[in-house]
Design a protein around this motif. Structure first.
Motif, PDB file in Angstrom:
ATOM      1  N   GLN A 145      36.506 -34.851  49.294  1.00 60.19           N
ATOM      2  CA  GLN A 145      35.245 -35.208  48.652  1.00 60.19           C
ATOM      3  C   GLN A 145      34.271 -34.037  48.680  1.00 60.19           C
ATOM      4  O   GLN A 145      33.553 -33.789  47.713  1.00 60.19           O
ATOM      5  CB  GLN A 145      34.623 -36.429  49.314  1.00 60.19           C
ATOM      6  CG  GLN A 145      35.336 -37.711  48.998  1.00 60.19           C
ATOM      7  CD  GLN A 145      34.715 -38.910  49.694  1.00 60.19           C
ATOM      8  OE1 GLN A 145      33.636 -38.824  50.242  1.00 60.19           O
ATOM      9  NE2 GLN A 145      35.425 -40.028  49.655  1.00 60.19           N
ATOM     10  N   LYS A 157      32.625 -32.239  45.358  1.00 61.92           N
ATOM     11  CA  LYS A 157      31.195 -31.984  45.151  1.00 61.92           C
ATOM     12  C   LYS A 157      30.930 -30.506  44.926  1.00 61.92           C
ATOM     13  O   LYS A 157      30.145 -30.134  44.048  1.00 61.92           O
ATOM     14  CB  LYS A 157      30.375 -32.471  46.353  1.00 61.92           C
ATOM     15  CG  LYS A 157      30.117 -33.942  46.361  1.00 61.92           C
ATOM     16  CD  LYS A 157      29.183 -34.321  47.498  1.00 61.92           C
ATOM     17  CE  LYS A 157      28.887 -35.799  47.484  1.00 61.92           C
ATOM     18  NZ  LYS A 157      27.950 -36.180  48.533  1.00 61.92           N
ATOM     19  N   ASP A 207      34.778 -37.865  44.221  1.00 61.05           N
ATOM     20  CA  ASP A 207      33.783 -38.391  45.153  1.00 61.05           C
ATOM     21  C   ASP A 207      33.265 -39.714  44.595  1.00 61.05           C
ATOM     22  O   ASP A 207      32.717 -39.740  43.482  1.00 61.05           O
ATOM     23  CB  ASP A 207      32.624 -37.395  45.307  1.00 61.05           C
ATOM     24  CG  ASP A 207      31.573 -37.881  46.259  1.00 61.05           C
ATOM     25  OD1 ASP A 207      31.790 -37.807  47.483  1.00 61.05           O
ATOM     26  OD2 ASP A 207      30.513 -38.350  45.779  1.00 61.05           O
ATOM     27  N   PRO A 208      33.410 -40.813  45.331  1.00 63.53           N
ATOM     28  CA  PRO A 208      33.021 -42.122  44.803  1.00 63.53           C
ATOM     29  C   PRO A 208      31.553 -42.214  44.362  1.00 63.53           C
ATOM     30  O   PRO A 208      31.265 -42.733  43.285  1.00 63.53           O
ATOM     31  CB  PRO A 208      33.293 -43.081  45.962  1.00 63.53           C
ATOM     32  CG  PRO A 208      34.216 -42.370  46.874  1.00 63.53           C
ATOM     33  CD  PRO A 208      33.986 -40.914  46.671  1.00 63.53           C
ATOM     34  N   LEU A 209      30.652 -41.698  45.164  1.00 64.98           N
ATOM     35  CA  LEU A 209      29.226 -41.770  44.835  1.00 64.98           C
ATOM     36  C   LEU A 209      28.909 -40.912  43.614  1.00 64.98           C
ATOM     37  O   LEU A 209      28.200 -41.345  42.698  1.00 64.98           O
ATOM     38  CB  LEU A 209      28.389 -41.334  46.042  1.00 64.98           C
ATOM     39  CG  LEU A 209      26.877 -41.455  45.913  1.00 64.98           C
ATOM     40  CD1 LEU A 209      26.464 -42.904  45.649  1.00 64.98           C
ATOM     41  CD2 LEU A 209      26.210 -40.951  47.183  1.00 64.98           C
ATOM     42  N   LYS A 246      30.230 -42.423  40.285  1.00 69.97           N
ATOM     43  CA  LYS A 246      29.382 -43.505  39.773  1.00 69.97           C
ATOM     44  C   LYS A 246      28.124 -42.947  39.122  1.00 69.97           C
ATOM     45  O   LYS A 246      27.649 -43.477  38.121  1.00 69.97           O
ATOM     46  CB  LYS A 246      28.991 -44.462  40.900  1.00 69.97           C
ATOM     47  CG  LYS A 246      30.117 -45.336  41.361  1.00 69.97           C
ATOM     48  CD  LYS A 246      29.682 -46.219  42.513  1.00 69.97           C
ATOM     49  CE  LYS A 246      30.872 -46.950  43.099  1.00 69.97           C
ATOM     50  NZ  LYS A 246      30.525 -47.670  44.330  1.00 69.97           N
ATOM     51  N   ALA A 247      27.581 -41.878  39.683  1.00 66.31           N
ATOM     52  CA  ALA A 247      26.358 -41.285  39.142  1.00 66.31           C
ATOM     53  C   ALA A 247      26.610 -40.567  37.816  1.00 66.31           C
ATOM     54  O   ALA A 247      25.758 -40.567  36.933  1.00 66.31           O
ATOM     55  CB  ALA A 247      25.758 -40.319  40.159  1.00 66.31           C
ATOM     56  N   SER A 298      21.220 -37.248  43.026  1.00 65.39           N
ATOM     57  CA  SER A 298      21.273 -38.605  43.589  1.00 65.39           C
ATOM     58  C   SER A 298      22.503 -38.819  44.461  1.00 65.39           C
ATOM     59  O   SER A 298      22.514 -39.683  45.332  1.00 65.39           O
ATOM     60  CB  SER A 298      21.238 -39.647  42.473  1.00 65.39           C
ATOM     61  OG  SER A 298      22.463 -39.683  41.777  1.00 65.39           O
ATOM     62  N   ALA A 299      23.547 -38.007  44.241  1.00 69.41           N
ATOM     63  CA  ALA A 299      24.777 -38.135  45.020  1.00 69.41           C
ATOM     64  C   ALA A 299      24.871 -37.082  46.119  1.00 69.41           C
ATOM     65  O   ALA A 299      25.910 -36.930  46.744  1.00 69.41           O
ATOM     66  CB  ALA A 299      25.983 -38.031  44.094  1.00 69.41           C
TER      67      ALA A 299
END
Length: 184
Positions: free
Chosen positions: A51, A55, A117-119, A122-123, A167-168
């Motif tokens: 992850q 990023k 990366d899951p977050l 989603k963003a 935001s992530a």
């Protein structure tokens, strides 16, 4: 009397022998590395580490897209370089077209990186349609057919990507690529 072998043939034979024996101690291989396979994949990569790299790659690709967009599309547009009769218009349009294609490519790569990366995924997910809409703008810029709305679309997508990253926890900063990275 035997005819001497040309130096080129000797070098070619030596090169081929080294290629065949690559990975062994022959032809300059290192004894301590002889047991390791060069095609071995890294092991022990944790989910958190994967992850982190997702990023990192997202930030790098999005930063390059943002930098190219600002440097070679937004800034020249605001300076009036795309207007008919402007000094250096053709060169500015060609660079803008290359930058548009480059930015689109890096944004697509950034969305792929975000999937790790899951977050972040989603963003970024709501921005994929906006990124897809940029596909033909590089050509439109190069031909001098882009207007204020097209430039605004690039700015909006870049702002959205930056906000999604922030935001992530993956803040994106502009990184201006070299002109050789653009392909020009």
């Amino acid at each position: 009397m035997p005819r001497p072998v040309p130096l080129r043939r000797l070098l070619l034979a030596l090169l081929l022998a080294c290629a065949v024996l690559a990975g062994t101690t022959a032809c300059g291989g290192d004894d301590k590395d002889s047991g390791a396979s060069s095609s071995a994949s890294p092991t022990g990569t944790s989910s958190a580490e994967a992850q982190k790299w997702a990023k990192t790659r997202f930030v790098a690709n999005a930063g390059l897209a943002a930098g190219a967009t600002y440097q070679w599309i937004v800034k020249p547009y605001r300076a009036g370089k795309f207007k008919k009769g402007a000094d250096g218009r053709t060169f500015a349009l060609v660079k803008a077209g290359l930058a548009g294609g480059f930015a689109y490519n890096r944004l697509k790569a950034a969305t792929e990186n975000a999937k790790g990366d899951p977050l972040l995924s989603k963003a970024v997910a709501p921005l994929t349609a906006g990124i897809a809409s940029l596909k033909g703008l590089g050509t439109k810029l190069r031909k001098g057919e882009a207007g204020a709305g097209d430039i605004g679309m690039f700015e909006d997508v870049i702002s959205g990507i930056k906000d999604a990253g922030k935001s992530a926890g993956a803040e994106v900063k502009d990184k201006v690529p070299s002109t050789s990275q653009l392909g020009g």
